[in-house]
Design a protein around this motif. Structure first.
Motif, PDB file in Angstrom:
ATOM      1  N   ALA A  95      -3.691   7.333 -11.392  1.00  0.00           N
ATOM      2  CA  ALA A  95      -5.082   7.557 -11.806  1.00  0.00           C
ATOM      3  C   ALA A  95      -5.689   8.734 -11.049  1.00  0.00           C
ATOM      4  O   ALA A  95      -6.358   9.586 -11.632  1.00  0.00           O
ATOM      5  CB  ALA A  95      -5.911   6.293 -11.575  1.00  0.00           C
ATOM      6  N   VAL A  96      -5.428   8.806  -9.742  1.00  0.00           N
ATOM      7  CA  VAL A  96      -5.954   9.915  -8.928  1.00  0.00           C
ATOM      8  C   VAL A  96      -5.384  11.235  -9.434  1.00  0.00           C
ATOM      9  O   VAL A  96      -6.114  12.215  -9.625  1.00  0.00           O
ATOM     10  CB  VAL A  96      -5.587   9.740  -7.434  1.00  0.00           C
ATOM     11  N   LEU A  97      -4.071  11.262  -9.667  1.00  0.00           N
ATOM     12  CA  LEU A  97      -3.428  12.509 -10.077  1.00  0.00           C
ATOM     13  C   LEU A  97      -3.903  12.936 -11.463  1.00  0.00           C
ATOM     14  O   LEU A  97      -3.999  14.134 -11.749  1.00  0.00           O
ATOM     15  CB  LEU A  97      -1.910  12.360 -10.034  1.00  0.00           C
ATOM     16  N   SER A  98      -4.212  11.968 -12.326  1.00  0.00           N
ATOM     17  CA  SER A  98      -4.735  12.312 -13.651  1.00  0.00           C
ATOM     18  C   SER A  98      -6.154  12.840 -13.548  1.00  0.00           C
ATOM     19  O   SER A  98      -6.489  13.900 -14.083  1.00  0.00           O
ATOM     20  CB  SER A  98      -4.738  11.088 -14.570  1.00  0.00           C
ATOM     21  N   GLU A  99      -6.996  12.079 -12.839  1.00  0.00           N
ATOM     22  CA  GLU A  99      -8.420  12.438 -12.773  1.00  0.00           C
ATOM     23  C   GLU A  99      -8.650  13.757 -12.054  1.00  0.00           C
ATOM     24  O   GLU A  99      -9.514  14.541 -12.437  1.00  0.00           O
ATOM     25  CB  GLU A  99      -9.202  11.340 -12.046  1.00  0.00           C
ATOM     26  N   ARG A 100      -7.894  13.973 -11.005  1.00  0.00           N
ATOM     27  CA  ARG A 100      -8.115  15.173 -10.190  1.00  0.00           C
ATOM     28  C   ARG A 100      -7.101  16.270 -10.510  1.00  0.00           C
ATOM     29  O   ARG A 100      -7.064  17.290  -9.825  1.00  0.00           O
ATOM     30  CB  ARG A 100      -8.012  14.812  -8.701  1.00  0.00           C
ATOM     31  N   GLY A 101      -6.256  16.050 -11.524  1.00  0.00           N
ATOM     32  CA  GLY A 101      -5.136  16.939 -11.799  1.00  0.00           C
ATOM     33  C   GLY A 101      -5.493  18.406 -11.918  1.00  0.00           C
ATOM     34  O   GLY A 101      -4.902  19.255 -11.259  1.00  0.00           O
ATOM     35  N   GLN A 102      -6.510  18.707 -12.752  1.00  0.00           N
ATOM     36  CA  GLN A 102      -6.849  20.116 -12.994  1.00  0.00           C
ATOM     37  C   GLN A 102      -7.363  20.783 -11.728  1.00  0.00           C
ATOM     38  O   GLN A 102      -6.994  21.910 -11.403  1.00  0.00           O
ATOM     39  CB  GLN A 102      -7.907  20.212 -14.091  1.00  0.00           C
ATOM     40  N   GLU A 103      -8.204  20.062 -11.012  1.00  0.00           N
ATOM     41  CA  GLU A 103      -8.770  20.590  -9.771  1.00  0.00           C
ATOM     42  C   GLU A 103      -7.647  20.822  -8.743  1.00  0.00           C
ATOM     43  O   GLU A 103      -7.604  21.855  -8.071  1.00  0.00           O
ATOM     44  CB  GLU A 103      -9.796  19.583  -9.242  1.00  0.00           C
ATOM     45  N   LEU A 104      -6.731  19.849  -8.643  1.00  0.00           N
ATOM     46  CA  LEU A 104      -5.626  19.994  -7.682  1.00  0.00           C
ATOM     47  C   LEU A 104      -4.740  21.179  -8.046  1.00  0.00           C
ATOM     48  O   LEU A 104      -4.311  21.933  -7.173  1.00  0.00           O
ATOM     49  CB  LEU A 104      -4.802  18.700  -7.637  1.00  0.00           C
ATOM     50  N   GLU A 105      -4.500  21.369  -9.342  1.00  0.00           N
ATOM     51  CA  GLU A 105      -3.665  22.507  -9.756  1.00  0.00           C
ATOM     52  C   GLU A 105      -4.329  23.837  -9.437  1.00  0.00           C
ATOM     53  O   GLU A 105      -3.670  24.781  -9.004  1.00  0.00           O
ATOM     54  CB  GLU A 105      -3.348  22.408 -11.258  1.00  0.00           C
ATOM     55  N   ARG A 106      -5.648  23.904  -9.645  1.00  0.00           N
ATOM     56  CA  ARG A 106      -6.365  25.142  -9.301  1.00  0.00           C
ATOM     57  C   ARG A 106      -6.281  25.418  -7.802  1.00  0.00           C
ATOM     58  O   ARG A 106      -6.069  26.553  -7.376  1.00  0.00           O
ATOM     59  CB  ARG A 106      -7.853  25.023  -9.701  1.00  0.00           C
ATOM     60  N   MET A 166       0.837  -1.203   0.000  1.00  0.00           N
ATOM     61  CA  MET A 166       0.000   0.000   0.000  1.00  0.00           C
ATOM     62  C   MET A 166       0.869   1.249   0.000  1.00  0.00           C
ATOM     63  O   MET A 166       1.950   1.264   0.573  1.00  0.00           O
ATOM     64  CB  MET A 166      -0.883   0.033   1.254  1.00  0.00           C
ATOM     65  N   ILE A 167       0.337   2.301  -0.623  1.00  0.00           N
ATOM     66  CA  ILE A 167       1.055   3.577  -0.651  1.00  0.00           C
ATOM     67  C   ILE A 167       0.252   4.587   0.163  1.00  0.00           C
ATOM     68  O   ILE A 167      -0.927   4.830  -0.127  1.00  0.00           O
ATOM     69  CB  ILE A 167       1.236   4.085  -2.099  1.00  0.00           C
ATOM     70  N   TYR A 168       0.894   5.135   1.189  1.00  0.00           N
ATOM     71  CA  TYR A 168       0.251   6.166   2.016  1.00  0.00           C
ATOM     72  C   TYR A 168       0.578   7.522   1.403  1.00  0.00           C
ATOM     73  O   TYR A 168       1.734   7.808   1.102  1.00  0.00           O
ATOM     74  CB  TYR A 168       0.776   6.088   3.448  1.00  0.00           C
ATOM     75  N   VAL A 169      -0.431   8.366   1.225  1.00  0.00           N
ATOM     76  CA  VAL A 169      -0.219   9.667   0.586  1.00  0.00           C
ATOM     77  C   VAL A 169      -0.386  10.779   1.622  1.00  0.00           C
ATOM     78  O   VAL A 169      -1.438  10.884   2.250  1.00  0.00           O
ATOM     79  CB  VAL A 169      -1.204   9.892  -0.593  1.00  0.00           C
ATOM     80  N   GLY A 172      -3.654   1.642  -3.509  1.00  0.00           N
ATOM     81  CA  GLY A 172      -3.139   0.288  -3.655  1.00  0.00           C
ATOM     82  C   GLY A 172      -1.759   0.215  -4.276  1.00  0.00           C
ATOM     83  O   GLY A 172      -0.944  -0.621  -3.892  1.00  0.00           O
ATOM     84  N   GLY A 173      -1.493   1.096  -5.244  1.00  0.00           N
ATOM     85  CA  GLY A 173      -0.213   1.010  -5.931  1.00  0.00           C
ATOM     86  C   GLY A 173       0.013   2.205  -6.832  1.00  0.00           C
ATOM     87  O   GLY A 173      -0.781   3.155  -6.823  1.00  0.00           O
ATOM     88  N   ASP A 174       1.100   2.170  -7.602  1.00  0.00           N
ATOM     89  CA  ASP A 174       1.469   3.313  -8.440  1.00  0.00           C
ATOM     90  C   ASP A 174       0.407   3.633  -9.486  1.00  0.00           C
ATOM     91  O   ASP A 174       0.190   4.791  -9.819  1.00  0.00           O
ATOM     92  CB  ASP A 174       2.813   3.035  -9.129  1.00  0.00           C
ATOM     93  N   ARG A 175      -0.255   2.595 -10.001  1.00  0.00           N
ATOM     94  CA  ARG A 175      -1.276   2.855 -11.027  1.00  0.00           C
ATOM     95  C   ARG A 175      -2.458   3.606 -10.436  1.00  0.00           C
ATOM     96  O   ARG A 175      -3.025   4.501 -11.067  1.00  0.00           O
ATOM     97  CB  ARG A 175      -1.744   1.543 -11.659  1.00  0.00           C
ATOM     98  N   ASP A 176      -2.837   3.254  -9.224  1.00  0.00           N
ATOM     99  CA  ASP A 176      -3.952   3.949  -8.566  1.00  0.00           C
ATOM    100  C   ASP A 176      -3.583   5.401  -8.269  1.00  0.00           C
ATOM    101  O   ASP A 176      -4.399   6.306  -8.444  1.00  0.00           O
ATOM    102  CB  ASP A 176      -4.327   3.247  -7.256  1.00  0.00           C
ATOM    103  N   LEU A 177      -2.343   5.586  -7.829  1.00  0.00           N
ATOM    104  CA  LEU A 177      -1.882   6.943  -7.528  1.00  0.00           C
ATOM    105  C   LEU A 177      -1.890   7.797  -8.795  1.00  0.00           C
ATOM    106  O   LEU A 177      -2.394   8.923  -8.802  1.00  0.00           O
ATOM    107  CB  LEU A 177      -0.468   6.884  -6.932  1.00  0.00           C
ATOM    108  N   VAL A 227       6.858  11.395  -5.599  1.00  0.00           N
ATOM    109  CA  VAL A 227       6.531  10.710  -6.853  1.00  0.00           C
ATOM    110  C   VAL A 227       5.954  11.730  -7.828  1.00  0.00           C
ATOM    111  O   VAL A 227       4.921  12.353  -7.568  1.00  0.00           O
ATOM    112  CB  VAL A 227       5.502   9.578  -6.625  1.00  0.00           C
ATOM    113  N   ARG A 228       6.629  11.888  -8.948  1.00  0.00           N
ATOM    114  CA  ARG A 228       6.247  12.884  -9.932  1.00  0.00           C
ATOM    115  C   ARG A 228       5.211  12.312 -10.896  1.00  0.00           C
ATOM    116  O   ARG A 228       5.321  11.167 -11.335  1.00  0.00           O
ATOM    117  CB  ARG A 228       7.532  13.258 -10.689  1.00  0.00           C
TER     118      ARG A 228
END
Lengths: 213, 56
Positions: A84-95, A1-4, A77-82, A27-28
């Motif tokens: 996915a989150v950063l892609s899906e929420r990317g614009q909102e997180l940047e704002r 598991m990856i804790y964020v 769960g893993g790098d792919r899930d991380l 993790v970039r």
């Protein structure tokens, strides 16, 4: 598991030990960086030690750049899930990162200073409770607006606990924390029924969720 | 009276469990059992309300 712990912009080295004594890794992903610990066991119980650990890692990441703290206990769960989150929420997180850049959170809470007389009966108890709510509202109306005037954004909760009239969080430009604390001190001196407790600077915990407008 | 940077557990609980970015849905695979967390935090607030181990 990856804790964020947090999402930021720059990949920076964080020397604080993470949860379960795991190292903290940046993790970039595109223009975003996640501050994480790999190999954290499957559930993290909230305790004074784990809460402080999470906060220290986020604060260290904030020393290196703009960050949005994650809610305590966030695991993927893993790098792919991380990714996915950063892609899906990317614009909102940047704002949201844009909104908190160069700013810190300062907390101000008003604790009742006197002891409450014990209620004589149920009616007395209800009346006292109502009066507390009115008093808390009056105090917040008097103390909060001048502090909000120094801040880019604010959040307040009335009567969050029995011992507290209100708790507010202010998003202020870095360097203006002292001004806000001084203004709070002035208000504190003018209101004898509460003690104002000022904490910070904090990472923007209370301002990390996207907001309309 | 105003105190500065006296970080209590209450301040941490308010922010770390009430704030921050929330990931919802299937991505978030596990957190500590929510009911247990809430129960233990209530106990913590009652018992270590004014613990201040210094600034982080």
């Amino acid at each position: 598991m990856i804790y964020v712990y947090a999402i930021g912009e720059e990949a920076a080295t964080v020397d604080e030990a993470g949860l379960d004594d795991r190292p903290v890794e940046a993790v970039r992903h595109g223009s975003l960086t996640a501050f994480v610990s790999r190999g954290v066991r499957s559930a993290v119980a909230a305790s004074p030690a784990t809460l402080r650990r999470h906060d220290r890692v986020v604060a260290a990441a904030m020393d290196a750049g703009t960050v949005l703290p994650m809610r305590f206990g966030t695991l993927v769960g893993g790098d792919r899930d991380l990714a996915a989150v950063l892609s899906e929420r990317g614009q909102e997180l940047e704002r949201t990162l844009d909104r908190v850049r160069g700013r810190v959170e300062v907390g101000v809470r008003a604790e009742w200073s006197g002891d409450e007389p014990a209620p004589r009966d149920g009616r007395d108890f209800m009346l006292a409770k109502l009066e507390r709510r009115r008093a808390a509202r009056r105090l917040a109306d008097a103390i909060h607006p001048p502090l909000a005037g120094l801040a880019a954004d604010s959040r307040c909760t009335l009567l969050p606990r029995d011992d507290t009239a209100f708790a507010c969080a202010y998003l202020v430009d870095r360097g203006r924390e002292g001004e806000l604390a001084r203004r709070a001190a002035k208000s504190g001196a003018a209101h004898e029924d509460v003690d104002l407790v000022v904490t910070g600077p904090w990472p923007p915990y209370s301002f990390s969720e996207a907001r309309d407008g | 009276m105003v105190r500065h940077r006296e970080v209590t557990l209450v301040d941490l609980v308010d922010r770390l469990l009430g704030g921050g970015v929330v990931i919802s849905g299937e991505i978030m695979l596990a957190v500590a059992d929510v009911d247990l967390v809430q129960v233990s935090l209530r106990a913590l607030i009652a018992s270590v309300d004014t613990v201040a181990e210094g600034a982080p």
